[in-house]
Design an enzyme around this catalytic site. Sequence first.
Site, PDB file in Angstrom:
ATOM      1  N   GLU A  41      28.761 -35.418  38.899  1.00 54.73           N
ATOM      2  CA  GLU A  41      29.824 -34.823  38.080  1.00 54.73           C
ATOM      3  C   GLU A  41      29.922 -35.697  36.834  1.00 54.73           C
ATOM      4  OE1 GLU A  41      34.613 -34.725  37.864  1.00 54.73           O
ATOM      5  OE2 GLU A  41      33.775 -34.289  39.858  1.00 54.73           O
ATOM      6  N   ARG A  45      34.490 -37.573  29.368  1.00 51.97           N
ATOM      7  CA  ARG A  45      35.250 -38.698  28.810  1.00 51.97           C
ATOM      8  C   ARG A  45      34.437 -39.448  27.771  1.00 51.97           C
ATOM      9  NH1 ARG A  45      36.980 -39.823  34.432  1.00 51.97           N
ATOM     10  NH2 ARG A  45      35.623 -41.635  34.459  1.00 51.97           N
ATOM     11  N   THR A  69      36.336 -33.653  33.924  1.00 54.69           N
ATOM     12  CA  THR A  69      37.336 -33.899  32.875  1.00 54.69           C
ATOM     13  C   THR A  69      37.204 -32.870  31.753  1.00 54.69           C
ATOM     14  OG1 THR A  69      36.913 -36.250  33.373  1.00 54.69           O
ATOM     15  CG2 THR A  69      38.558 -35.776  31.705  1.00 54.69           C
ATOM     16  N   LYS A 129      40.359 -29.346  43.411  1.00 57.05           N
ATOM     17  CA  LYS A 129      40.260 -30.803  43.386  1.00 57.05           C
ATOM     18  C   LYS A 129      41.647 -31.369  43.718  1.00 57.05           C
ATOM     19  CE  LYS A 129      39.242 -34.525  40.058  1.00 57.05           C
ATOM     20  NZ  LYS A 129      38.675 -34.814  38.727  1.00 57.05           N
TER      21      LYS A 129
END
Length: 207
Positions: A41, A45, A69, A129
């Site tokens: 994953e 960021r 993210t 999640k």
Amino acid sequence: MKALEQQLQDIKVVPVIAIEDANKAVKLAQVLIENGLPCAEVTFRTEQAAQAIANMREAYPDMLIGAGTVLNSKQVDEAINAGVDFIVSPGFNPTTVKYCQQRNVQIVPGVNNPSLVEQAMEMGLKTLKFFPAEPSGGVSMLKALSAVYPVQFMPTGGVKPSNVKDYLSVESVVACGGTWMVPNDLIENEDWDELAALVKQVANIIA
């Protein structure tokens, strides 16, 4: 092609990666695959995220790759163009969820309370999640949510070697996300042997 949930269940732990240099992505992917965690994953960021995903996808077409993210539709587009299999967001943003559904890419949004789970279910989502897992009550909170809602979870945030098996023992958990086996400094320093050892350690714990 297996459903995403089945692929996650097979892998059990998803390495959550922040990579600053996309040129290191292929070697990192190789280390993950060869040591028992054929998944990544890659979080948005860093500025190099989309390119890192593209590099991994080109080198390893069968690797399970997610974009993490992801906060908006622009990043969804970048992730899809790079070749991701799925999208992960830290929170539940209905606008981002709808856009992923329009683009026909699966999203696993972050939730940590009953209201958010219900909102996600209302939009047809069944895999969520649980984030941030430990600060949100950990395994006990996860069990409480699982007792009420017919959904599956990917807990992330505070998951580590000492508690990963506790999370995986919860029936509703498809996989855990974690950063501990892919620390940024080892990636930056290209310490592939140490990374391989950490990844292999995880693979042994969950075997």
